[in-house]
Design an enzyme around this catalytic site. Structure first.
Site, PDB file in Angstrom:
ATOM      1  N   ASP A  11      48.811  14.607  10.603  1.00  0.00           N
ATOM      2  CA  ASP A  11      48.914  13.564   9.591  1.00  0.00           C
ATOM      3  C   ASP A  11      47.560  13.535   8.898  1.00  0.00           C
ATOM      4  O   ASP A  11      46.600  12.960   9.409  1.00  0.00           O
ATOM      5  CB  ASP A  11      49.225  12.218  10.247  1.00  0.00           C
ATOM      6  CG  ASP A  11      49.243  11.068   9.254  1.00  0.00           C
ATOM      7  OD1 ASP A  11      49.544  11.308   8.066  1.00  0.00           O
ATOM      8  OD2 ASP A  11      48.967   9.925   9.655  1.00  0.00           O
ATOM      9  N   GLU A  71      52.244  16.681   7.362  1.00  0.00           N
ATOM     10  CA  GLU A  71      52.880  15.688   6.493  1.00  0.00           C
ATOM     11  C   GLU A  71      52.380  15.893   5.074  1.00  0.00           C
ATOM     12  O   GLU A  71      51.182  16.017   4.838  1.00  0.00           O
ATOM     13  CB  GLU A  71      52.529  14.278   6.976  1.00  0.00           C
ATOM     14  CG  GLU A  71      53.219  13.196   6.192  1.00  0.00           C
ATOM     15  CD  GLU A  71      52.936  11.813   6.739  1.00  0.00           C
ATOM     16  OE1 GLU A  71      52.412  10.976   5.976  1.00  0.00           O
ATOM     17  OE2 GLU A  71      53.226  11.565   7.935  1.00  0.00           O
ATOM     18  N   ASP A 150      48.038   6.682  13.544  1.00  0.00           N
ATOM     19  CA  ASP A 150      47.743   7.970  12.905  1.00  0.00           C
ATOM     20  C   ASP A 150      48.046   9.116  13.873  1.00  0.00           C
ATOM     21  O   ASP A 150      48.573  10.150  13.474  1.00  0.00           O
ATOM     22  CB  ASP A 150      46.282   8.034  12.455  1.00  0.00           C
ATOM     23  CG  ASP A 150      45.998   7.071  11.319  1.00  0.00           C
ATOM     24  OD1 ASP A 150      46.677   7.175  10.288  1.00  0.00           O
ATOM     25  OD2 ASP A 150      45.119   6.213  11.478  1.00  0.00           O
TER      26      ASP A 150
END
EC number: 3.1.21.10
Length: 190
Positions: A11, A71, A150
Site C-alpha cells: 500500500d 494498490e 496501512d
C-alpha cells in the site's frame, strides 16, 4: 501438488507505506510479515523515494517474493498528492522489476471487494476480515503489530492477488463472495 509462492503486497504512501507478505502453500495463504515503513517527513520527497526503493529491495532480498501486488492510486482531489503517490508507486514497481518480479496492480475498490465482498468496506472491516481469515493471534502483544491500517492494506493487496489466481477450492474464478457461496454452498456444508 501446487507450487509454493510468496506474494508481497504494498500500500504505497508518501509518509507511511504498508506492506504484507504471504506464503502460498498447498493452495492456502499464510502470513510471513506485515508492517509499516515510516518515512521521515523532514527529508525531501526524493530522499524518501530512495528509502522506499531500498526498503523494497531489502524485503525482496530477505523473502524472495515471486510476485508484487500493489494498490493503484485512486483519483483524489489533490493533484500534487496524486503525483507524489504515483512516484512512490513507480519506485516500488521499479524495485520489483529490477529483481525480475512480476507486478500486478489493483484498485482499492477491487482489493476491498476481493477481501470483504464489499468494495466500500472500511479499513477496519478489511483488517477484521484479514485477522479472521489468516487466523492472526488475538494475543494482545502480537495483535498490536497488526493494528496499523496501512499494514493491513498492504496485506489485503497481497491476499487480493492470491484470490485472483486459481482458487484454492477449484480452478474456477469467482466475481464476488456471493458468487463463491452460490456455487459452493453444498461443498461448504459437507
Amino acid at each position: 501438488m501446487r507450487e509454493e509462492r510468496i506474494i508481497l503486497g504494498v500500500d504505497p504512501g508518501t509518509s507511511v507505506m504498508g506492506y504484507g507478505l504471504i506464503r502460498i502453500s498447498e493452495g492456502n495463504p499464510f502470513l510471513l510479515k506485515m508492517e509499516v515503513f515510516k518515512l521521515n517527513k523532514s527529508e525531501s520527497h526524493y530522499k524518501r523515494l530512495l528509502h522506499i526503493f531500498n526498503k523494497i529491495l531489502e524485503l525482496i532480498d530477505e523473502f524472495f517474493p515471486n510476485e508484487l501486488a500493489i494498490e493503484s492510486p485512486f483519483l483524489g482531489q489533490n493533484v500534487q498528492s496524486m503525483l507524489k503517490l504515483g512516484r512512490v508507486q513507480g519506485v516500488v514497481i521499479a524495485a520489483a522489476m529490477s529483481r525480475s518480479i512480476s507486478v500486478y496492480e489493483y484498485t482499492p475498490l477491487k482489493i476491498k471487494m476481493a477481501v470483504t465482498g464489499n468494495g466500500r468496506a472500511s479499513k477496519e472491516q478489511v483488517a477484521g476480515i484479514l485477522r479472521n481469515y489468516l487466523r492472526l493471534s488475538k494475543d494482545r502483544t502480537q495483535l498490536d503489530e497488526y493494528l496499523s491500517l496501512d499494514a493491513t492494506d498492504g496485506l489485503a493487496t497481497a491476499l487480493c492477488h492470491f484470490f485472483q489466481g486459481p482458487c484454492p477450492v477449484s480452478e474456477t474464478r469467482y466475481v464476488s463472495w456471493k458468487d463463491f457461496l452460490k456455487r459452493n454452498t453444498k461443498k461448504i456444508r459437507k
